[in-house]
Each structure stands twice: as structure tokens, then as C-alpha cells.
Design a protein around this motif. Structure first.
Motif, PDB file in Angstrom:
ATOM      1  N   THR A   2     -26.691 -14.634  47.186  1.00 15.39           N
ATOM      2  CA  THR A   2     -27.675 -14.129  46.243  1.00 15.39           C
ATOM      3  C   THR A   2     -28.893 -13.600  46.988  1.00 15.39           C
ATOM      4  N   ASP A   3     -29.357 -12.426  46.600  1.00 16.09           N
ATOM      5  CA  ASP A   3     -30.600 -11.893  47.152  1.00 16.09           C
ATOM      6  C   ASP A   3     -31.675 -12.053  46.073  1.00 16.09           C
ATOM      7  N   PRO A   4     -32.550 -13.050  46.215  1.00 12.21           N
ATOM      8  CA  PRO A   4     -33.523 -13.311  45.144  1.00 12.21           C
ATOM      9  C   PRO A   4     -34.372 -12.086  44.807  1.00 12.21           C
ATOM     10  N   ARG A   5     -34.746 -11.313  45.828  1.00 20.28           N
ATOM     11  CA  ARG A   5     -35.599 -10.159  45.533  1.00 20.28           C
ATOM     12  C   ARG A   5     -34.850  -9.117  44.708  1.00 20.28           C
ATOM     13  N   GLN A   6     -33.591  -8.909  45.030  1.00 28.68           N
ATOM     14  CA  GLN A   6     -32.823  -7.917  44.286  1.00 28.68           C
ATOM     15  C   GLN A   6     -32.655  -8.345  42.826  1.00 28.68           C
ATOM     16  N   ILE A   7     -32.359  -9.630  42.630  1.00 31.47           N
ATOM     17  CA  ILE A   7     -32.231 -10.143  41.260  1.00 31.47           C
ATOM     18  C   ILE A   7     -33.550  -9.979  40.510  1.00 31.47           C
ATOM     19  N   ALA A   8     -34.644 -10.353  41.165  1.00 29.86           N
ATOM     20  CA  ALA A   8     -35.951 -10.285  40.500  1.00 29.86           C
ATOM     21  C   ALA A   8     -36.313  -8.839  40.176  1.00 29.86           C
ATOM     22  N   GLU A   9     -36.066  -7.941  41.115  1.00 27.86           N
ATOM     23  CA  GLU A   9     -36.435  -6.542  40.872  1.00 27.86           C
ATOM     24  C   GLU A   9     -35.594  -5.933  39.752  1.00 27.86           C
ATOM     25  N   SER A  10     -34.318  -6.281  39.689  1.00 32.53           N
ATOM     26  CA  SER A  10     -33.475  -5.779  38.605  1.00 32.53           C
ATOM     27  C   SER A  10     -33.946  -6.314  37.255  1.00 32.53           C
ATOM     28  N   TYR A  11     -34.344  -7.562  37.276  1.00 40.75           N
ATOM     29  CA  TYR A  11     -34.827  -8.195  36.048  1.00 40.75           C
ATOM     30  C   TYR A  11     -36.091  -7.501  35.550  1.00 40.75           C
ATOM     31  N   ILE A  12     -37.047  -7.287  36.468  1.00 41.80           N
ATOM     32  CA  ILE A  12     -38.303  -6.627  36.098  1.00 41.80           C
ATOM     33  C   ILE A  12     -38.026  -5.194  35.633  1.00 41.80           C
ATOM     34  N   ALA A  13     -37.093  -4.525  36.309  1.00 42.96           N
ATOM     35  CA  ALA A  13     -36.762  -3.144  35.924  1.00 42.96           C
ATOM     36  C   ALA A  13     -36.247  -3.086  34.494  1.00 42.96           C
ATOM     37  N   LEU A  14     -35.461  -4.078  34.110  1.00 40.28           N
ATOM     38  CA  LEU A  14     -34.949  -4.098  32.741  1.00 40.28           C
ATOM     39  C   LEU A  14     -36.100  -4.237  31.740  1.00 40.28           C
ATOM     40  N   PHE A  64     -48.255  -1.347  28.842  1.00 39.26           N
ATOM     41  CA  PHE A  64     -48.239  -2.400  29.846  1.00 39.26           C
ATOM     42  C   PHE A  64     -46.920  -2.359  30.605  1.00 39.26           C
ATOM     43  N   SER A  65     -46.946  -2.881  31.823  1.00 45.61           N
ATOM     44  CA  SER A  65     -45.681  -3.045  32.523  1.00 45.61           C
ATOM     45  C   SER A  65     -45.695  -4.340  33.325  1.00 45.61           C
ATOM     46  N   PHE A  66     -44.512  -4.756  33.670  1.00 45.97           N
ATOM     47  CA  PHE A  66     -44.329  -5.973  34.458  1.00 45.97           C
ATOM     48  C   PHE A  66     -44.319  -5.619  35.936  1.00 45.97           C
ATOM     49  N   ARG A  67     -44.889  -6.503  36.731  1.00 46.58           N
ATOM     50  CA  ARG A  67     -44.836  -6.362  38.184  1.00 46.58           C
ATOM     51  C   ARG A  67     -44.466  -7.705  38.799  1.00 46.58           C
ATOM     52  N   LEU A  68     -43.723  -7.658  39.849  1.00 54.33           N
ATOM     53  CA  LEU A  68     -43.433  -8.873  40.605  1.00 54.33           C
ATOM     54  C   LEU A  68     -44.696  -9.324  41.328  1.00 54.33           C
ATOM     55  N   ILE A  69     -44.885 -10.638  41.410  1.00 55.12           N
ATOM     56  CA  ILE A  69     -45.970 -11.208  42.193  1.00 55.12           C
ATOM     57  C   ILE A  69     -45.336 -12.124  43.240  1.00 55.12           C
ATOM     58  N   GLY A  70     -45.796 -11.997  44.452  1.00 54.85           N
ATOM     59  CA  GLY A  70     -45.325 -12.912  45.496  1.00 54.85           C
ATOM     60  C   GLY A  70     -43.886 -12.622  45.878  1.00 54.85           C
ATOM     61  N   LYS A  71     -43.281 -13.623  46.462  1.00 58.65           N
ATOM     62  CA  LYS A  71     -41.961 -13.468  47.060  1.00 58.65           C
ATOM     63  C   LYS A  71     -40.945 -14.271  46.255  1.00 58.65           C
ATOM     64  N   PRO A  72     -39.982 -13.610  45.660  1.00 62.05           N
ATOM     65  CA  PRO A  72     -38.932 -14.351  44.963  1.00 62.05           C
ATOM     66  C   PRO A  72     -38.207 -15.291  45.934  1.00 62.05           C
ATOM     67  N   ASP A  73     -37.839 -16.449  45.439  1.00 64.07           N
ATOM     68  CA  ASP A  73     -37.044 -17.348  46.281  1.00 64.07           C
ATOM     69  C   ASP A  73     -35.896 -17.899  45.446  1.00 64.07           C
ATOM     70  N   TRP A  83     -44.388 -13.075  37.934  1.00 66.86           N
ATOM     71  CA  TRP A  83     -44.641 -11.717  37.455  1.00 66.86           C
ATOM     72  C   TRP A  83     -45.997 -11.667  36.768  1.00 66.86           C
ATOM     73  N   SER A  84     -46.462 -10.425  36.622  1.00 66.22           N
ATOM     74  CA  SER A  84     -47.633 -10.205  35.777  1.00 66.22           C
ATOM     75  C   SER A  84     -47.290  -9.110  34.780  1.00 66.22           C
ATOM     76  N   LEU A  85     -47.976  -9.145  33.677  1.00 62.86           N
ATOM     77  CA  LEU A  85     -47.849  -8.104  32.658  1.00 62.86           C
ATOM     78  C   LEU A  85     -49.246  -7.574  32.392  1.00 62.86           C
ATOM     79  N   GLY A  86     -49.455  -6.295  32.663  1.00 62.76           N
ATOM     80  CA  GLY A  86     -50.790  -5.734  32.468  1.00 62.76           C
ATOM     81  C   GLY A  86     -50.722  -4.239  32.253  1.00 62.76           C
ATOM     82  N   PRO A  87     -51.887  -3.645  32.015  1.00 62.78           N
ATOM     83  CA  PRO A  87     -51.943  -2.202  31.779  1.00 62.78           C
ATOM     84  C   PRO A  87     -51.378  -1.448  32.975  1.00 62.78           C
ATOM     85  N   ASP A  88     -50.721  -0.373  32.656  1.00 58.72           N
ATOM     86  CA  ASP A  88     -50.002   0.384  33.681  1.00 58.72           C
ATOM     87  C   ASP A  88     -50.952   1.373  34.355  1.00 58.72           C
TER      88      ASP A  88
END
Lengths: 122, 122
Positions: A2-14, A64-73, A83-88
Motif C-alpha cells: 500500500t502506498d499511503p500517499r497514493q491512497i490519500a491523494e486519490s481519496y482527496i481527488a474524489l 471550497f476544496s480539500f487539501r492533504l495536510i502532512g504526510k499520510p502514513d 486534510w483541510s477544507l477551505g476556500p479554493d
């Protein structure tokens, strides 16, 4: 592996995807059919219900959009990320933040348990 | 209603309990028979195996104890809390830290998924 960053980025993209058809493709590719989502405010079972949660958040927070914060593990089939959710817009203050714990099955998201880390004052 | 702080404090108390008999009582009172524990370093199923993990950590870190950090939170049957493991003396630096996500069944711990937030340099 499992690549945590890839999973997290796909999740945020959705969550950031505005096109329902593309969201459907992302669910089909990355989530199990019986996937479950729960956080302090809402829950859903299966892509249709969870997509309803996504569209609900979109309508509640237009622009608004979601952004990853920090390093997925993660370890084994578990992935954790914040993640954060804020104005784009550039340099927007982080308005809402949370941490999600994802359980994978055969590399696809089987369940998500979300927690809130920062909530704006009412 | 689940009280996240009470769940977290009971959990930490078990990890800090040096007496095997009292740990057994805490498992019986607060955990389901089929409870499961997993973190990046170890996993166990059922009280006997999980107690083996607890005693392993104790022997690896003599004189250390666990402390809660921050405010436990949760929703539904989920509880999240952060902890540190360090020397049991005043003003000790926090050496190891993590966050655990607990799933309850009928108020007892059914599963624990742990993540590491701070690990000392090797």
C-alpha cells in the motif's frame, strides 16, 4: 504494498471532483462495492450513498476544496491522513480540518472513519 | 453514550498496569473476547495475545509509562486519542507518541488500530 500517499491523494481527488461521472469512475476503481463511510456528522454505505455525502458537502461549501495536510502514513491495510477544507484561493486560512483512517481490501477502500481536528467557531 | 475520555483512560490504565491479574480483570471488563489490536509494529487477537504485546512493551521500556495527550474524541462506537510513552519521571521529554482509534461493541473495545506520531531517532 500500500502506498499511503497514493491512497490519500486519490481519496482527496474524489472529494474534489465536481463531475458525477468521473466520481463514479473513481468509486469503481478505488472503492469496494460495500464500502462504508462514517464521521462525526454523517455516514453512508456503498458508492451511491457516499457520493451523496460528497455532493452534500460540495453544496454546503461552494468554492471550497480539500487539501492533504502532512504526510499520510499507514501499515498493513490501514492508511491515515489529515486534510483541510477551505476556500479554493491562495493563502486561504484553513477553516475545517480532519483526519481519516481508511481500511483497504485488495487495495481498494473498504471503510473510512473520519474525525474532525479543527472546526470553525459557530 | 460512549465517553471517549473514560474509554481512553481505561485503555491507558491497562497498558500501565504491572499486575497481570489486574490486567486480566481490565481485559475482561473492557474488551470483547475477540478483540483485535494492530499498530505499525505488532498485532494480536484476543486478550492473551494482546496482553503479550503489553508485557513485551513493558520489558522493552522498563520504567516508562503511557500518558494521554490532548482530548480524546469520538462518535458512535469510535474513539480516538493520542498518547505518549516516556520515562516515569517529572518533566520527562515525550519520547514516543501515537494515536489510537478504538472501535467499541456494546461499550467494550472490539478493535484498536494504532498509528505512531513521534518516534525517537534510532
Amino acid at each position: 504494498m500500500t502506498d499511503p500517499r497514493q491512497i490519500a491523494e486519490s481519496y482527496i481527488a474524489l472529494w474534489n471532483e465536481d463531475d458525477a461521472g468521473r466520481r463514479g469512475d473513481l468509486f469503481a476503481a478505488g472503492w469496494t462495492d460495500d464500502a462504508h463511510y462514517v464521521d462525526p456528522l454523517m455516514h453512508g454505505h456503498g458508492a451511491a450513498e457516499i457520493d451523496g455525502l460528497v455532493t452534500g458537502v460540495k453544496s454546503q461549501f461552494p468554492g471550497f476544496s480539500f487539501r492533504l495536510i502532512g504526510k499520510p502514513d499507514g501499515h498493513g491495510d490501514y492508511v491515515r491522513f489529515s486534510w483541510s477544507l477551505g476556500p479554493d484561493v491562495a493563502d486561504a486560512p484553513l477553516e475545517i480540518g480532519g483526519t481519516d483512517v481508511v481500511l483497504l481490501r485488495d487495495g481498494r477502500i473498504q471503510s473510512v472513519v473520519g474525525f474532525l481536528d479543527r472546526v470553525p467557531p459557530m
